[in-house]
Design an enzyme around this catalytic site. Structure first.
Site: not given
Ligand code: F6R
Length: 241
Positions: A67, A136, A143
């Site tokens: 992303d 979440n 999401e």
């Molecule tokens: C990042 C991504 C997100 C993160 C998720 C967890 O490229 O796609 O889905 O993997 O938000 O983030 P952390 O590892 O910072 O808790």
């Protein structure tokens, strides 16, 4: 689904790096799907160490990232392209021309998403997709929703994601409100999936992902249906399993 319990973050990072290293050794020209966020940082550090020790070669690797924030330039220090350069690509012998991140500067969402799907198709799909897990249940920036997404899509970030990510920005107002993300269908088409989950604050969502119903309200729950998923989680994240 294999759940690999790690004692702590360091152990988690070593175990995850072992799995990625094995993939790279068995298929030196593989395509890795990569993630940003705090969870994989230690894994990238381990991979860099192994490269420096002469045990890993990135020269024939292709990567596609999950992303990118819409509106952020690659040289913006909060962009995911910048993150990947500083946390991995600048330290190994990967050819940056073979590393792909959605184009955050493309204002036409339809075009940005279509072009990213074409890139993933042209590289022949993903051999191993690395994922973190949102509080979440999001994977990439997919999401909670009424249905699972297919290809790359432009999403409005939820309040909880903006809240979680504001730590990286000067203020909450600076967090972009939209992002381009690889779709759930594309993630599910990866041959192997590796999820890294760390910390007590992820214990509840990890339990839902692994033991709860498969529902787009918990996007990562769809991973229960994938034939080759390994979750590497530290003991705190596993505490409710
Ligand atoms: C990042 C991504 C997100 C993160 C998720 C967890 O490229 O796609 O889905 O993997 O938000 O983030 P952390 O590892 O910072 O808790």
């Amino acid at each position: 689904m294999v759940i690999c319990k790690a004692s702590d973050y360091k152990d988690l990072s070593r175990k995850a790096a072992n799995i990625i290293a094995a993939q790279m050794i068995l298929k030196p020209d593989c395509t890795l799907g990569l993630a940003t966020g705090s969870s994989p940082v230690g894994t990238y550090e381990q991979l860099i160490e192994r490269f420096k020790d002469g045990d890993l070669d990135f020269s024939r690797i292709t990567s596609v990232n999950l992303d990118e924030y819409k509106g952020l330039a690659p040289d913006n220090d909060q962009s995911y392209r910048y993150f990947m350069n500083t946390n991995l690509f600048n330290h190994v012998n990967i050819d940056k021309a073979h590393t792909f991140v959605p184009d955050g500067l493309e204002p036409d969402a339809e075009k940005a998403c279509r072009e990213y799907d074409e890139i993933i198709e042209n590289v022949g799909g993903i051999d191993l997709q690395l994922l973190g897990l949102g509080h979440n249940g999001h994977i990439g920036f997919n999401e909670p929703a009424d249905s699972f997404s297919k290809g790359t899509n432009c999403v409005d970030l939820t309040e909880s994601t903006i809240e979680a990510n504001k730590r990286f920005f000067e203020s909450e107002a600076d967090v972009p409100r939209q992002a381009y993300t690889m779709g759930i269908r594309t993630i599910m088409l990866a041959k192997k999936i590796l999820v890294v989950v760390s910390g007590k604050d992820k214990a509840e969502i990890l339990k839902k992902v692994v033991c709860g119903p498969v529902t787009p309200e918990v996007p990562a729950s769809v991973l229960q249906l994938h034939p080759d998923v390994t979750i590497v989680a530290d003991s705190e994240a596993c505490s409710l399993l």
